[in-house]
Write an enzyme that holds these catalytic residues in place. Structure first.
Site, PDB file in Angstrom:
ATOM      1  N   GLY A   1       0.760  -1.343   0.216  1.00 31.83           N
ATOM      2  CA  GLY A   1      -0.095   0.055   0.629  1.00 31.83           C
ATOM      3  C   GLY A   1       0.785   0.848  -0.190  1.00 31.83           C
ATOM      4  O   GLY A   1       0.851   2.341   0.620  1.00 31.83           O
TER       5      GLY A   1
ATOM      6  N   ARG B   1       0.303   5.660  -1.588  1.00 29.43           N
ATOM      7  CA  ARG B   1       0.275   7.004  -0.746  1.00 29.43           C
ATOM      8  C   ARG B   1       0.405   7.487   0.664  1.00 29.43           C
ATOM      9  O   ARG B   1       0.385   5.981   1.614  1.00 29.43           O
ATOM     10  CB  ARG B   1      -1.901   7.731  -1.482  1.00 29.43           C
ATOM     11  CG  ARG B   1      -2.183   6.606  -0.464  1.00 29.43           C
ATOM     12  CD  ARG B   1      -3.885   7.499  -0.832  1.00 29.43           C
ATOM     13  NE  ARG B   1      -4.493   6.919  -0.485  1.00 29.43           N
ATOM     14  CZ  ARG B   1      -5.773   6.040  -0.534  1.00 29.43           C
ATOM     15  NH1 ARG B   1      -5.893   5.448  -2.519  1.00 29.43           N
ATOM     16  NH2 ARG B   1      -6.704   5.441  -1.082  1.00 29.43           N
TER      17      ARG B   1
ATOM     18  N   TYR C   1     -12.434  -2.872  12.199  1.00 30.22           N
ATOM     19  CA  TYR C   1     -10.730  -2.045  11.877  1.00 30.22           C
ATOM     20  C   TYR C   1     -10.701  -2.456  12.998  1.00 30.22           C
ATOM     21  O   TYR C   1      -9.086  -2.753  13.131  1.00 30.22           O
ATOM     22  CB  TYR C   1     -11.052  -0.457  12.077  1.00 30.22           C
ATOM     23  CG  TYR C   1      -9.943   0.144  11.179  1.00 30.22           C
ATOM     24  CD1 TYR C   1      -8.921  -0.433  10.277  1.00 30.22           C
ATOM     25  CD2 TYR C   1      -8.778   1.151  12.483  1.00 30.22           C
ATOM     26  CE1 TYR C   1      -8.130   0.482   9.762  1.00 30.22           C
ATOM     27  CE2 TYR C   1      -8.168   1.781  12.200  1.00 30.22           C
ATOM     28  CZ  TYR C   1      -7.470   1.620  11.365  1.00 30.22           C
ATOM     29  OH  TYR C   1      -6.607   2.123  10.701  1.00 30.22           O
TER      30      TYR C   1
HETATM   31  P1  NAP Z   1      -4.930   5.540   3.172  1.00 29.21           P
HETATM   32  O1  NAP Z   1      -4.075   6.898   2.589  1.00 29.21           O
HETATM   33  O2  NAP Z   1      -6.192   5.491   2.595  1.00 29.21           O
HETATM   34  O3  NAP Z   1      -4.031   4.575   1.925  1.00 29.21           O
HETATM   35  C1  NAP Z   1      -3.912   3.089   2.175  1.00 29.21           C
HETATM   36  C2  NAP Z   1      -3.113   2.593   1.045  1.00 29.21           C
HETATM   37  O4  NAP Z   1      -3.274   0.691   1.154  1.00 29.21           O
HETATM   38  C3  NAP Z   1      -3.926   2.723  -0.605  1.00 29.21           C
HETATM   39  O5  NAP Z   1      -2.471   3.288  -1.355  1.00 29.21           O
HETATM   40  C4  NAP Z   1      -4.896   1.115  -0.685  1.00 29.21           C
HETATM   41  O6  NAP Z   1      -4.252   1.646  -2.360  1.00 29.21           O
HETATM   42  C5  NAP Z   1      -3.590   0.553   0.184  1.00 29.21           C
HETATM   43  N1  NAP Z   1      -4.352  -1.095   0.149  1.00 29.21           N
HETATM   44  C6  NAP Z   1      -5.574  -0.763   0.578  1.00 29.21           C
HETATM   45  N2  NAP Z   1      -6.469  -2.315   0.183  1.00 29.21           N
HETATM   46  C7  NAP Z   1      -5.307  -2.970  -0.367  1.00 29.21           C
HETATM   47  C8  NAP Z   1      -5.046  -4.430  -0.791  1.00 29.21           C
HETATM   48  N3  NAP Z   1      -5.807  -5.395  -0.316  1.00 29.21           N
HETATM   49  N4  NAP Z   1      -3.899  -4.107  -1.516  1.00 29.21           N
HETATM   50  C9  NAP Z   1      -2.758  -3.561  -1.292  1.00 29.21           C
HETATM   51  N5  NAP Z   1      -2.923  -2.076  -1.306  1.00 29.21           N
HETATM   52  C10 NAP Z   1      -4.262  -1.488  -0.565  1.00 29.21           C
HETATM   53  O7  NAP Z   1      -4.069   4.963   4.737  1.00 29.21           O
HETATM   54  P2  NAP Z   1      -3.247   5.543   5.301  1.00 29.21           P
HETATM   55  O8  NAP Z   1      -3.636   6.743   6.342  1.00 29.21           O
HETATM   56  O9  NAP Z   1      -1.793   6.024   4.439  1.00 29.21           O
HETATM   57  O10 NAP Z   1      -2.762   4.529   6.215  1.00 29.21           O
HETATM   58  C11 NAP Z   1      -1.732   3.589   6.140  1.00 29.21           C
HETATM   59  C12 NAP Z   1      -1.901   2.229   7.013  1.00 29.21           C
HETATM   60  O11 NAP Z   1      -1.435   2.634   8.471  1.00 29.21           O
HETATM   61  C13 NAP Z   1      -3.105   1.424   7.680  1.00 29.21           C
HETATM   62  O12 NAP Z   1      -3.136   0.063   7.515  1.00 29.21           O
HETATM   63  C14 NAP Z   1      -3.613   2.140   8.161  1.00 29.21           C
HETATM   64  O13 NAP Z   1      -5.168   1.113   8.865  1.00 29.21           O
HETATM   65  C15 NAP Z   1      -2.648   2.188   9.313  1.00 29.21           C
HETATM   66  N6  NAP Z   1      -3.588   3.866  10.127  1.00 29.21           N
HETATM   67  C16 NAP Z   1      -3.462   4.782  10.221  1.00 29.21           C
HETATM   68  C17 NAP Z   1      -3.803   6.067  10.777  1.00 29.21           C
HETATM   69  C18 NAP Z   1      -4.073   7.376  10.701  1.00 29.21           C
HETATM   70  O14 NAP Z   1      -4.735   7.844  11.156  1.00 29.21           O
HETATM   71  N7  NAP Z   1      -3.960   7.523   8.644  1.00 29.21           N
HETATM   72  C19 NAP Z   1      -3.885   5.504  11.955  1.00 29.21           C
HETATM   73  C20 NAP Z   1      -3.486   4.174  12.368  1.00 29.21           C
HETATM   74  C21 NAP Z   1      -3.273   3.500  11.765  1.00 29.21           C
HETATM   75  P3  NAP Z   1      -5.933   1.552  -2.338  1.00 29.21           P
HETATM   76  O15 NAP Z   1      -6.497   2.269  -3.070  1.00 29.21           O
HETATM   77  O16 NAP Z   1      -4.952   1.297  -4.535  1.00 29.21           O
HETATM   78  O17 NAP Z   1      -6.490  -0.211  -2.174  1.00 29.21           O
END
Ligand code: NAP
Length: 255
Positions: free
Chosen positions: A19, A22, A164
């Protein structure tokens, strides 16, 4: 002369980030490139975003190599193919960062079983599959760093995020079990639990929820993807060799 030799002596190590098109995944890929890793950039649906990550990695460190691998990390055949593509391009995968994740928020009474399953599949099954297939290579090499991206929500729960929270709590159990199974072969598995980080995942939340979140953060500001990348950089390095099965919260002291 000695300086030149040292500069050119890059230990060739490869990191795979899921992932990574972005948000947090992109920041991790760029940071690991800066640290000197060749980087395998996994993306699911948006090739342009992944290419932008690739360009940023080369900008951060012109000496490293990159590979884009498209695939759904929750799909076994895709995972196997992506691992094959990676090993065709690089001698090993030394670092695995399981970052890909999704949300499908709703209160429990309104949450559909489909939305529950979709989140468990994308967030938890994906970590299991990647760890299983990349772990095999690490076991052979007797070296590896696995970093799983959990969440503070997995540690404390969150109303409206039962699916989640369950997936992220599951990642903690998976991480600790991986650590126990692989420790004797020079492999560590740790989790990072981000708090509220400004990415596309959080920008869709209402101002009211953001205000509520902010009131729980003593640091007084939301985190940035680079804050998570800094923690991952350390856990992916050789310096973290005696840290195993841990969960590191990166949340500005969130209460
Ligand atoms: P994001 O901007 O929504 O990015 C998530 C990425 O994961 C996207 O590029 C998406 O690509 C990819 N992805 C999702 N499902 C996938 C799959 N089955 N196979 C391959 N790629 C996949 O989210 P983020 O905020 O950067 O989050 C990254 C990680 O940190 C996640 O695990 C999230 O739960 C965790 N996290 C985030 C926060 C926060 O506050 N942002 C807090 C705690 C934990 P597509 O859209 O193309 O599927």
């Amino acid at each position: 002369m000695e300086e030149t030799i040292k500069k050119n002596e890059r230990i060739e190590r490869t990191a795979l980030v899921t992932g990574a098109g972005r948000g947090i995944g992109r920041a991790i890929a760029v940071r690991l490139a800066k640290d000197g890793f060749d980087v395998v950039i996994n993306y699911h649906s948006n090739q342009q975003e992944a290419e932008a990550t690739e360009a940023l990695c080369h900008e951060a460190n012109p000496d490293i190599k990159t590979l884009l691998v498209q695939g759904d990390v929750s799909d076994e055949a895709d995972v196997q193919r992506m691992v094959e593509e990676s090993t065709a391009a690089f001698p090993a995968i030394d670092v695995l960062v399981n970052n890909a994740g999704i949300t499908r928020d709703n209160l429990m009474l309104r949450m559909t079983p489909e939305d529950f399953d979709a989140v468990l599949r994308s967030n938890l099954r994906s970590c299991f599959l990647m760890t299983k297939f990349v772990g095999r290579l690490m076991l052979k090499k007797r070296y590896g760093r696995i970093v799983n991206i959990s969440s503070v929500v997995g540690l404390h729960g969150n109303a409206g995020q039962a699916n989640y929270a369950a997936s992220k709590a599951g990642i903690v159990g998976l991480t600790k079990s991986t650590a126990l199974e692989y420790a004797s072969r020079g492999i560590t598995a740790n989790a990072v639990a981000p708090g509220f980080i400004e990415t596309r995942m959080t920008e869709v939340l209402s101002e009211e929820i953001k205000k509520q979140m902010m009131s729980r953060i003593p640091a007084g500001h939301f985190g940035h993807p680079e804050d998570i990348a800094n923690a991952v950089s350390f856990l992916a390095s050789e310096q973290s060799s005696y840290i195993n099965g841990q969960v590191l919260s990166v949340d500005g002291g969130m209460q």
